[in-house]
Design a protein around this motif. Structure first.
Motif, PDB file in Angstrom:
ATOM      1  N   ARG A 259       0.833  -1.205   0.000  1.00  0.00           N
ATOM      2  CA  ARG A 259       0.000   0.000   0.000  1.00  0.00           C
ATOM      3  C   ARG A 259       0.867   1.254   0.000  1.00  0.00           C
ATOM      4  O   ARG A 259       0.518   2.259  -0.636  1.00  0.00           O
ATOM      5  CB  ARG A 259      -0.936  -0.011   1.208  1.00  0.00           C
ATOM      6  N   GLU A 260       2.004   1.221   0.698  1.00  0.00           N
ATOM      7  CA  GLU A 260       2.914   2.372   0.698  1.00  0.00           C
ATOM      8  C   GLU A 260       3.443   2.655  -0.708  1.00  0.00           C
ATOM      9  O   GLU A 260       3.493   3.808  -1.151  1.00  0.00           O
ATOM     10  CB  GLU A 260       4.077   2.114   1.656  1.00  0.00           C
ATOM     11  N   VAL A 261       3.835   1.592  -1.412  1.00  0.00           N
ATOM     12  CA  VAL A 261       4.328   1.752  -2.786  1.00  0.00           C
ATOM     13  C   VAL A 261       3.211   2.273  -3.689  1.00  0.00           C
ATOM     14  O   VAL A 261       3.403   3.185  -4.504  1.00  0.00           O
ATOM     15  CB  VAL A 261       4.875   0.415  -3.327  1.00  0.00           C
ATOM     16  N   THR A 262       2.021   1.700  -3.536  1.00  0.00           N
ATOM     17  CA  THR A 262       0.888   2.100  -4.365  1.00  0.00           C
ATOM     18  C   THR A 262       0.489   3.542  -4.080  1.00  0.00           C
ATOM     19  O   THR A 262       0.138   4.304  -4.992  1.00  0.00           O
ATOM     20  CB  THR A 262      -0.306   1.163  -4.119  1.00  0.00           C
ATOM     21  N   SER A 263       0.558   3.933  -2.817  1.00  0.00           N
ATOM     22  CA  SER A 263       0.249   5.315  -2.447  1.00  0.00           C
ATOM     23  C   SER A 263       1.236   6.286  -3.081  1.00  0.00           C
ATOM     24  O   SER A 263       0.856   7.384  -3.517  1.00  0.00           O
ATOM     25  CB  SER A 263       0.278   5.453  -0.918  1.00  0.00           C
ATOM     26  N   ALA A 268       2.187  10.533  -7.451  1.00  0.00           N
ATOM     27  CA  ALA A 268       2.996  11.023  -8.570  1.00  0.00           C
ATOM     28  C   ALA A 268       2.164  11.933  -9.469  1.00  0.00           C
ATOM     29  O   ALA A 268       0.936  11.834  -9.518  1.00  0.00           O
ATOM     30  CB  ALA A 268       3.549   9.843  -9.374  1.00  0.00           C
ATOM     31  N   GLU A 269       2.827  12.802 -10.166  1.00  0.00           N
ATOM     32  CA  GLU A 269       2.140  13.728 -11.074  1.00  0.00           C
ATOM     33  C   GLU A 269       2.074  13.092 -12.456  1.00  0.00           C
ATOM     34  O   GLU A 269       2.981  13.216 -13.274  1.00  0.00           O
ATOM     35  CB  GLU A 269       2.876  15.068 -11.114  1.00  0.00           C
ATOM     36  N   GLN A 291      10.613  11.527 -10.551  1.00  0.00           N
ATOM     37  CA  GLN A 291       9.942  12.315  -9.529  1.00  0.00           C
ATOM     38  C   GLN A 291      10.401  11.960  -8.116  1.00  0.00           C
ATOM     39  O   GLN A 291      10.172  12.718  -7.179  1.00  0.00           O
ATOM     40  CB  GLN A 291       8.425  12.145  -9.653  1.00  0.00           C
ATOM     41  N   GLY A 292      11.030  10.787  -7.955  1.00  0.00           N
ATOM     42  CA  GLY A 292      11.617  10.426  -6.669  1.00  0.00           C
ATOM     43  C   GLY A 292      10.625  10.150  -5.560  1.00  0.00           C
ATOM     44  O   GLY A 292      10.981  10.246  -4.375  1.00  0.00           O
ATOM     45  N   VAL A 293       9.377   9.791  -5.906  1.00  0.00           N
ATOM     46  CA  VAL A 293       8.361   9.597  -4.865  1.00  0.00           C
ATOM     47  C   VAL A 293       8.620   8.349  -4.019  1.00  0.00           C
ATOM     48  O   VAL A 293       8.057   8.201  -2.933  1.00  0.00           O
ATOM     49  CB  VAL A 293       6.937   9.523  -5.482  1.00  0.00           C
ATOM     50  N   LEU A 294       9.471   7.454  -4.486  1.00  0.00           N
ATOM     51  CA  LEU A 294       9.811   6.265  -3.703  1.00  0.00           C
ATOM     52  C   LEU A 294      11.266   6.262  -3.253  1.00  0.00           C
ATOM     53  O   LEU A 294      11.760   5.258  -2.758  1.00  0.00           O
ATOM     54  CB  LEU A 294       9.517   4.993  -4.514  1.00  0.00           C
ATOM     55  N   HIS A 295      11.950   7.388  -3.410  1.00  0.00           N
ATOM     56  CA  HIS A 295      13.335   7.470  -2.978  1.00  0.00           C
ATOM     57  C   HIS A 295      13.403   7.802  -1.495  1.00  0.00           C
ATOM     58  O   HIS A 295      12.741   8.727  -1.026  1.00  0.00           O
ATOM     59  CB  HIS A 295      14.086   8.545  -3.769  1.00  0.00           C
ATOM     60  N   ALA A 296      14.194   7.051  -0.753  1.00  0.00           N
ATOM     61  CA  ALA A 296      14.366   7.323   0.669  1.00  0.00           C
ATOM     62  C   ALA A 296      15.368   8.456   0.856  1.00  0.00           C
ATOM     63  O   ALA A 296      16.263   8.661   0.044  1.00  0.00           O
ATOM     64  CB  ALA A 296      14.851   6.067   1.383  1.00  0.00           C
ATOM     65  N   SER A 297      15.212   9.168   1.955  1.00  0.00           N
ATOM     66  CA  SER A 297      16.222  10.165   2.300  1.00  0.00           C
ATOM     67  C   SER A 297      17.502   9.445   2.695  1.00  0.00           C
ATOM     68  O   SER A 297      17.500   8.267   3.043  1.00  0.00           O
ATOM     69  CB  SER A 297      15.739  11.042   3.459  1.00  0.00           C
ATOM     70  N   GLU A 298      18.620  10.157   2.678  1.00  0.00           N
ATOM     71  CA  GLU A 298      19.911   9.534   3.012  1.00  0.00           C
ATOM     72  C   GLU A 298      19.911   8.997   4.441  1.00  0.00           C
ATOM     73  O   GLU A 298      20.389   7.898   4.716  1.00  0.00           O
ATOM     74  CB  GLU A 298      21.031  10.552   2.817  1.00  0.00           C
ATOM     75  N   SER A 299      19.333   9.761   5.385  1.00  0.00           N
ATOM     76  CA  SER A 299      19.314   9.324   6.785  1.00  0.00           C
ATOM     77  C   SER A 299      18.439   8.085   6.939  1.00  0.00           C
ATOM     78  O   SER A 299      18.794   7.156   7.681  1.00  0.00           O
ATOM     79  CB  SER A 299      18.798  10.443   7.676  1.00  0.00           C
TER      80      SER A 299
END
Length: 326
Positions: A259-263, A268-269, A291-299
């Motif tokens: 669901r997190e991935v689907t959300s 996304a635009e 768009q980086g909507v599934l990219h994690a922050s470095e931390s």
């Protein structure tokens, strides 16, 4: 519902892509199909006209003309639509058949069933398997409730129909169980293909999957191109799956991640979500990656690696020619 020679009039609330496609199928089978677009979007009006549905001005008029009412809305709207119908049927003596064909949990079905008890309505729970564009060829309609077998006889000439019991909720339970699988496959595939895109191996990875997992890729190629338009609804459906598992005493682990991935896909635009553009896998992966909507922050990435490895993140860069493994 009359059992005489007259073909029943079927009302659909409220036709989106699935509702209009199912309505078209019913029209082709000789049923008179009505709907109302009161308070709905211009897109809904266009889909109804394109499917050949008879449009009436209001919900009261809609209920006056309908022998069977089919609810086909988003999961979050299913209960409110049923409650709204009940309000308009109070004081009526004419008995209707109400079919809820939404992707909802058995608990939501139970709430709808309870709401319908105060009006002259028979209730059948339904679930539709298959894409809206392929209902006749590949779709299956599952029904449960006291009048499920009766309905099966009427709808069987149009598509595959199966009755799964006399109690409302059984068809929806089956939907919750089975529908999570293609959504899970789509989420896992997208996440791994984002890795392939980052490593400049996307085309090679897709080709390898086609060769090694042709049956899985058949599901992916059927499902993933629909996500630019339907990811939001799929999130709602996955939430219903989670609810069903929790009430059953199970702890959902993979489903929340899917669901997190689907959300993220829903956020996304997407350009022209409602046009006829046929998205390819490569286009979808590339847009999500850009768009980086599934990219994690470095931390967050470092914390995840620490959790996995139990120590400081190790260097995950590919080995160069001058650096060989020990």
């Amino acid at each position: 519902m009359d059992n005489n020679s007259r073909q029943n009039t079927i009302g659909i609330l409220y036709p989106g892509e699935m509702g209009s496609s199912f309505g078209r199928l019913l029209c082709e089978g000789g049923f008179r199909v009505v709907t109302t677009v009161e308070g709905r979007s211009p897109r809904t009006l266009h889909l109804c006209r394109e499917a050949g549905l008879n449009i009436v001005d209001s919900l009261d008029e809609f209920l006056k003309h309908s022998d069977i009412v089919i609810s086909l809305v988003s999961p979050s709207a299913a209960l409110s639509v049923a409650t709204h119908v009940c309000t308009h049927l109070e004081g009526s003596s004419r008995r209707l058949l109400y079919i809820d064909a939404n992707s909802i949990s058995p608990m939501t079905v139970a709430q709808i069933s309870e709401a319908l008890r105060r009006v002259p309505v028979d209730f059948v729970d339904a679930s539709i398997f298959g894409l809206a564009s392929q209902l006749r060829q590949r779709g299956t309609l599952y029904l449960s409730g006291l009048r499920a077998k009766e309905l099966s006889t009427q709808f069987r000439p149009l598509m595959r129909v199966k009755s799964v019991g006399d109690a409302p909720g059984q068809a929806s339970a089956l939907k919750m169980i089975v529908s999570g699988i293609p959504k899970g496959l789509s989420g896992l595939f997208l996440e791994t293909m984002l890795l392939a895109e980052d490593m400049h191996l996307l085309n090679d990875a897709i080709e390898a999957c086609d060769e090694i997992y042709p049956s899985i890729m058949e599901v992916i190629r059927r499902m993933l191109p629909t996500y630019p338009q339907h990811a939001g609804r799929r999130c709602e459906e996955l939430r219903e799956v989670e609810e069903t598992m929790l009430i059953s005493g199970l702890t959902p682990r993979i489903v929340p991640a899917v669901r997190e991935v689907t959300s993220a896909m829903a956020s996304a635009e997407w350009p022209d979500k409602h046009d006829t553009h046929q998205w390819t896998i490569t286009e979808i992966v590339s847009l999500i990656q850009r768009q980086g909507v599934l990219h994690a922050s470095e931390s967050h990435c470092d914390q995840s690696l620490e959790h996995l490895n139990g120590h400081e993140p190790r260097d995950l860069r590919p080995l160069s020619d001058s650096r060989s493994p020990e």
